[in-house]
Design a protein around this motif. Structure first.
Motif: not given
Length: 190
Positions: A140-152
């Motif tokens: 949740p704290g990282l959800t806006r980071q590009p690497v996490i958006r890519s994972l999503m």
């Protein structure tokens, strides 16, 4: 029900064996029956059991944490996680055999509350089957980071969603401890 509530504990050490498919289905069903603001039910539950995908999630969390900038007002736990992420062997999913990601529409003002009650339903359902769980808040704290958006995107989580909570699930490796004393202040006015 009260016994399930009073004996549930967070589990951070799991056996390697996978939980049964029927149990996972029931746990996710319990989450879907949680209340949601205005009964919108805008959440999505993404359950992952594939070891390679789990390893990819762990790597994405590690890389996202490495990119976090530590500032004067950064919470000490975030600083701890960033330091942990510097190690290549850092594990953020407690080696659980199942990982559930709960995302929700970011425009839903009740997204966090809706996610919280869904996760609680899932944790109670899991405990009723003897399956351990632990609510994890790395994503949740990282959800806006590009690497996490890519994972999503890889996990087919809708673009208009953010991650509000995740859950590690598996058979507990150890016996669950007794509950520590409760700190809640209860005040009844009659």
């Amino acid at each position: 029900m009260m016994d399930t509530i009073l004996t549930r504990r967070s589990v951070r050490s799991f056996e390697e064996r996978q939980i049964p498919e029927e149990s996972l289905n029931q746990i996710l069903l319990a989450g879907s029956y949680a209340p949601s603001g205005r009964n919108l039910q805008t959440w999505k539950f993404t359950a992952v059991q594939n070891p390679q995908v789990m390893a990819g999630i762990n790597t994405a969390i590690r890389n996202a944490l490495r990119a976090v900038t530590i500032e004067e007002d950064t919470h000490p736990y975030v600083s701890f996680l960033k330091t942990k992420a510097e190690r290549e062997d850092s594990e953020f999913l407690f080696r659980a055999p199942t990982y559930v990601i709960v995302s929700n529409q970011r425009e839903n003002v009740n997204a966090l509350a809706d996610t919280a009650v869904a996760l609680e339903n899932m944790m109670l359902a899991a405990h009723s089957f003897g399956i351990g769980s632990c609510w994890l808040n790395h994503l949740p704290g990282l959800t806006r980071q590009p690497v996490i958006r890519s994972l999503m995107a890889e996990l087919a989580i809708p673009e208009d969603h953010d991650i509000y909570g995740t859950l590690a699930l598996g058979w507990p490796k150890n016996k669950l401890p007794a509950a520590p004393p409760r700190k809640a202040e209860i005040h009844i006015i009659r």
